[in-house]
Design a protein around this motif. Structure first.
Motif, PDB file in Angstrom:
ATOM      1  N   ALA A 118      -8.385   6.558   1.128  1.00  0.00           N
ATOM      2  CA  ALA A 118      -8.761   5.827   2.356  1.00  0.00           C
ATOM      3  C   ALA A 118      -8.293   4.385   2.270  1.00  0.00           C
ATOM      4  CB  ALA A 118     -10.266   5.868   2.521  1.00  0.00           C
ATOM      5  N   HIS A 119      -7.684   3.907   3.319  1.00  0.00           N
ATOM      6  CA  HIS A 119      -7.201   2.532   3.367  1.00  0.00           C
ATOM      7  C   HIS A 119      -7.836   1.780   4.533  1.00  0.00           C
ATOM      8  CE1 HIS A 119      -4.346   3.720   0.324  1.00  0.00           C
ATOM      9  NE2 HIS A 119      -4.019   2.442   0.198  1.00  0.00           N
ATOM     10  N   ILE A 120      -8.673   0.841   4.195  1.00  0.00           N
ATOM     11  CA  ILE A 120      -9.349   0.041   5.217  1.00  0.00           C
ATOM     12  C   ILE A 120      -8.863  -1.393   5.074  1.00  0.00           C
ATOM     13  CG2 ILE A 120     -11.596  -0.800   6.019  1.00  0.00           C
ATOM     14  CD1 ILE A 120     -12.386   2.017   4.277  1.00  0.00           C
ATOM     15  N   ILE A 170      15.374   2.039  -0.192  1.00  0.00           N
ATOM     16  CA  ILE A 170      15.263   3.434  -0.652  1.00  0.00           C
ATOM     17  C   ILE A 170      13.823   3.730  -1.104  1.00  0.00           C
ATOM     18  CG2 ILE A 170      17.656   3.666  -1.406  1.00  0.00           C
ATOM     19  CD1 ILE A 170      16.492   3.386  -4.340  1.00  0.00           C
ATOM     20  N   ASP A 171      13.453   4.985  -1.033  1.00  0.00           N
ATOM     21  CA  ASP A 171      12.166   5.401  -1.612  1.00  0.00           C
ATOM     22  C   ASP A 171      12.329   6.783  -2.216  1.00  0.00           C
ATOM     23  OD1 ASP A 171       9.042   4.226  -1.029  1.00  0.00           O
ATOM     24  OD2 ASP A 171       9.272   6.201  -1.975  1.00  0.00           O
ATOM     25  N   LYS A 172      11.672   7.013  -3.321  1.00  0.00           N
ATOM     26  CA  LYS A 172      11.810   8.331  -3.970  1.00  0.00           C
ATOM     27  C   LYS A 172      10.974   9.384  -3.248  1.00  0.00           C
ATOM     28  CE  LYS A 172       8.494   7.543  -7.714  1.00  0.00           C
ATOM     29  NZ  LYS A 172       8.340   7.406  -9.142  1.00  0.00           N
ATOM     30  N   TYR A 231      -3.750  -4.492  -9.581  1.00  0.00           N
ATOM     31  CA  TYR A 231      -4.349  -3.897  -8.397  1.00  0.00           C
ATOM     32  C   TYR A 231      -4.318  -4.927  -7.272  1.00  0.00           C
ATOM     33  CZ  TYR A 231      -7.170  -1.889  -4.860  1.00  0.00           C
ATOM     34  OH  TYR A 231      -7.566  -1.396  -3.644  1.00  0.00           O
ATOM     35  N   TYR A 232      -3.706  -4.563  -6.156  1.00  0.00           N
ATOM     36  CA  TYR A 232      -3.658  -5.433  -4.988  1.00  0.00           C
ATOM     37  C   TYR A 232      -4.329  -4.724  -3.819  1.00  0.00           C
ATOM     38  CZ  TYR A 232       0.333  -8.574  -6.167  1.00  0.00           C
ATOM     39  OH  TYR A 232       1.165  -9.527  -6.663  1.00  0.00           O
ATOM     40  N   ASP A 233      -5.127  -5.431  -3.035  1.00  0.00           N
ATOM     41  CA  ASP A 233      -5.502  -4.903  -1.734  1.00  0.00           C
ATOM     42  C   ASP A 233      -4.328  -5.139  -0.794  1.00  0.00           C
ATOM     43  OD1 ASP A 233      -7.979  -3.639  -1.776  1.00  0.00           O
ATOM     44  OD2 ASP A 233      -9.060  -5.548  -1.819  1.00  0.00           O
TER      45      ASP A 233
HETATM   46  P1  FDA Z   1       3.219   1.206  -2.994  1.00  0.00           P
HETATM   47  O1  FDA Z   1       2.843   2.061  -4.136  1.00  0.00           O
HETATM   48  O2  FDA Z   1       2.533   1.438  -1.701  1.00  0.00           O
HETATM   49  O3  FDA Z   1       4.785   1.297  -2.750  1.00  0.00           O
HETATM   50  C1  FDA Z   1       5.717   1.446  -3.792  1.00  0.00           C
HETATM   51  C2  FDA Z   1       6.787   2.402  -3.325  1.00  0.00           C
HETATM   52  O4  FDA Z   1       7.853   2.416  -4.270  1.00  0.00           O
HETATM   53  C3  FDA Z   1       6.298   3.851  -3.206  1.00  0.00           C
HETATM   54  O5  FDA Z   1       6.569   4.351  -1.921  1.00  0.00           O
HETATM   55  C4  FDA Z   1       7.089   4.598  -4.274  1.00  0.00           C
HETATM   56  O6  FDA Z   1       7.412   5.919  -3.908  1.00  0.00           O
HETATM   57  C5  FDA Z   1       8.340   3.741  -4.387  1.00  0.00           C
HETATM   58  N1  FDA Z   1       9.013   3.863  -5.684  1.00  0.00           N
HETATM   59  C6  FDA Z   1       8.467   3.711  -6.914  1.00  0.00           C
HETATM   60  N2  FDA Z   1       9.386   3.929  -7.860  1.00  0.00           N
HETATM   61  C7  FDA Z   1      10.545   4.226  -7.225  1.00  0.00           C
HETATM   62  C8  FDA Z   1      11.844   4.586  -7.671  1.00  0.00           C
HETATM   63  N3  FDA Z   1      12.128   4.691  -8.968  1.00  0.00           N
HETATM   64  N4  FDA Z   1      12.799   4.835  -6.742  1.00  0.00           N
HETATM   65  C9  FDA Z   1      12.514   4.767  -5.418  1.00  0.00           C
HETATM   66  N5  FDA Z   1      11.301   4.447  -4.953  1.00  0.00           N
HETATM   67  C10 FDA Z   1      10.315   4.177  -5.834  1.00  0.00           C
HETATM   68  N6  FDA Z   1      -6.156  -1.673  -0.155  1.00  0.00           N
HETATM   69  C11 FDA Z   1      -6.923  -2.189   0.850  1.00  0.00           C
HETATM   70  O7  FDA Z   1      -6.696  -3.334   1.266  1.00  0.00           O
HETATM   71  N7  FDA Z   1      -7.927  -1.430   1.410  1.00  0.00           N
HETATM   72  C12 FDA Z   1      -8.214  -0.168   0.990  1.00  0.00           C
HETATM   73  O8  FDA Z   1      -9.128   0.471   1.516  1.00  0.00           O
HETATM   74  C13 FDA Z   1      -7.415   0.372  -0.073  1.00  0.00           C
HETATM   75  N8  FDA Z   1      -7.642   1.631  -0.520  1.00  0.00           N
HETATM   76  C14 FDA Z   1      -6.957   2.110  -1.624  1.00  0.00           C
HETATM   77  C15 FDA Z   1      -7.284   3.366  -2.130  1.00  0.00           C
HETATM   78  C16 FDA Z   1      -6.634   3.845  -3.272  1.00  0.00           C
HETATM   79  C17 FDA Z   1      -7.000   5.187  -3.820  1.00  0.00           C
HETATM   80  C18 FDA Z   1      -5.662   3.034  -3.915  1.00  0.00           C
HETATM   81  C19 FDA Z   1      -5.002   3.494  -5.175  1.00  0.00           C
HETATM   82  C20 FDA Z   1      -5.294   1.813  -3.380  1.00  0.00           C
HETATM   83  C21 FDA Z   1      -5.954   1.321  -2.230  1.00  0.00           C
HETATM   84  N9  FDA Z   1      -5.617   0.101  -1.660  1.00  0.00           N
HETATM   85  C22 FDA Z   1      -6.395  -0.418  -0.629  1.00  0.00           C
HETATM   86  C23 FDA Z   1      -4.470  -0.694  -2.177  1.00  0.00           C
HETATM   87  C24 FDA Z   1      -3.150  -0.419  -1.429  1.00  0.00           C
HETATM   88  O9  FDA Z   1      -2.801   0.932  -1.596  1.00  0.00           O
HETATM   89  C25 FDA Z   1      -2.041  -1.329  -1.990  1.00  0.00           C
HETATM   90  O10 FDA Z   1      -2.371  -2.681  -1.752  1.00  0.00           O
HETATM   91  C26 FDA Z   1      -0.640  -1.109  -1.417  1.00  0.00           C
HETATM   92  O11 FDA Z   1      -0.339   0.217  -1.195  1.00  0.00           O
HETATM   93  C27 FDA Z   1       0.402  -1.708  -2.351  1.00  0.00           C
HETATM   94  O12 FDA Z   1       1.698  -1.642  -1.791  1.00  0.00           O
HETATM   95  P2  FDA Z   1       2.979  -1.704  -2.730  1.00  0.00           P
HETATM   96  O13 FDA Z   1       4.147  -1.885  -1.842  1.00  0.00           O
HETATM   97  O14 FDA Z   1       2.754  -2.687  -3.807  1.00  0.00           O
HETATM   98  O15 FDA Z   1       3.014  -0.297  -3.488  1.00  0.00           O
END
Ligand code: FDA
Length: 376
Positions: free
Chosen positions: A55-57, A30-32, A347-349
């Protein structure tokens, strides 16, 4: 009855769902939000893949991770080479010989090293007390004033003198003419955007969107034997030890009709104090797009308050202490796996979160994994 209820369809949830279903397990994800992919989601605008959450690289030094993502999509040859705009002056990033040549007219590395060393000596900082002193003690005054100060102050919403020194541990300085931002062996953008990867991972998996776990917690928990939770860990425990804090962002996206090329580069950082945004992303350049129009996004840093999109965890002593308490509770859960950036307050990449998800899969299925965590 499902084997796993997966809360969150970001990279952590999607990798876990893919790997578990490959092992014959039934997953319900599920996702919100009203889309899958979490923060790597892209939205098509004027036929351009727009990185909706920044931006995601993709970049990694780990061959296993690189081979893994390449199973789901082919990657282009995009190399991140951001530029800085300081009051109309353009500088290459990361700090390298091109930057130093523009700043001081120097040509040889020894000349650049000498200037930086002289500025560090002149500042005479022995034990940096704040971010400003830390940055000057690492790279001297010119780089700090033009390329670090304004950007950092906007990002954190505070004067660099009020920010702790530990935020900047090191500032990479390169004495070669090399504008490649990352040192990693592999980088690129998946052809067709990250959605291609997520869609392939979630093929055949039951997915329900616009469902908030906390609004239907009881019924959802009864659907599966175990929960994989990738939302905010403090919310999972009803904030009983307090709220974990974040920095947030606000994105302003515009279609530019008048030109097919707005800024000539995917990423331009605005390093002065006055421009209210920190950077502008021109999305088409991430994929070498040739569309007739272009789409740009201004990125504004923002103070976070509960309810806002949580982007960057504030891993200071106070928040880390709170997180530690939640983690102790999480470690006692037999049927809940906490993963991803929000549930581990980290913070994870992308390559790191994929590595963490694959490690969680190995643990869950008691398998020996290849070294997916790899070098940072
Ligand atoms: P993510 O946040 O993607 O997923 C969590 C999900 O859970 C979301 O879809 C959310 O809606 C859902 N959720 C949360 N609570 C919920 C609830 N109560 N009910 C249902 N669903 C729920 N990395 C990199 O390698 N290169 C890059 O260039 C970048 N650039 C970058 C820019 C910016 C501005 C940020 C903030 C981050 C990056 N990143 C990045 C990091 C990258 O975004 C990150 O590694 C991943 O998105 C993490 O994935 P997760 O699954 O952990 O979280």
């Amino acid at each position: 009855m499902y084997d796993y209820l997966i809360v969150g369809s970001g990279l952590f949830g999607s990798v876990f769902a893919y790997e578990a279903s490959k092992r014959g397990k039934k997953c319900f994800l599920i996702d919100k939000r009203n889309h899958t992919g979490g923060n790597v989601y892209t939205e098509s605008l004027e036929d351009i893949n727009v990185h909706k959450y920044g931006a995601h690289i993709f970049h990694t030094n780990n061959k296993e991770i690189w081979d893994y993502v390449n199973r789901f999509a082919e990657f282009n040859r995009y190399t991140n080479s951001p530029i800085a705009n300081y009051k109309g002056e353009i500088y290459n990033l990361p700090f390298n010989m091109n930057t130093f040549n523009k700043l001081w007219g120097v040509i040889r590395p020894e000349e650049a090293k000498k200037i930086i060393e002289e500025q560090k000596q002149a500042a005479g900082i022995k034990a940096p007390k704040n971010l400003e002193e830390q940055a000057i003690s690492l790279v001297g005054t010119d780089l700090y004033e033009k390329l670090i100060k304004g950007y950092t102050e906007k990002q954190w919403g505070r004067s660099a003198k009020q920010l702790p020194a530990f935020i900047i541990k090191r500032l990479p300085v390169r004495f070669t003419y090399d504008n490649n931002y990352f040192n990693d062996r592999y980088q690129g953008i998946p052809n067709g955007g990250y959605n291609v990867i997520i869609e392939k991972m979630l093929e055949g998996i039951d997915v329900r969107l616009s469902v908030d776990f906390f609004k239907h917690r009881e019924e959802l928990e009864q659907l599966a034997k175990k929960v994989v939770f990738t939302g905010m860990i403090d919310q999972y425990y009803d904030y009983k030890y307090g709220v974990l804090e974040y920095r947030s962002l606000h994105f302003k996206t515009k279609v530019v009709e008048e030109t097919d090329n707005y800024q000539g580069n995917a990423v331009v950082n605005y390093t002065d104090k006055e421009t209210p945004y920190t950077r502008i992303i021109e999305h088409k350049h991430l994929e070498f797009g040739t569309q007739a129009k272009t789409v740009i996004t201004e990125e504004y840093p923002k103070e976070w308050k509960p309810g806002d999109e949580p982007y960057y965890p504030i891993n200071d002593a106070k928040n880390n202490e709170i997180y530690k308490k939640y983690k102790q509770l999480a470690d006692q859960e037999a049927d809940v796996i906490f993963g991803g950036r929000l549930a581990t307050y980290k913070y994870y990449d992308m390559h790191q979160v994929i590595g963490a998800a694959l490690a969680a899969v190995s643990k869950e299925f008691a398998e020996t994994a290849p070294d997916f965590t790899g070098p940072p």
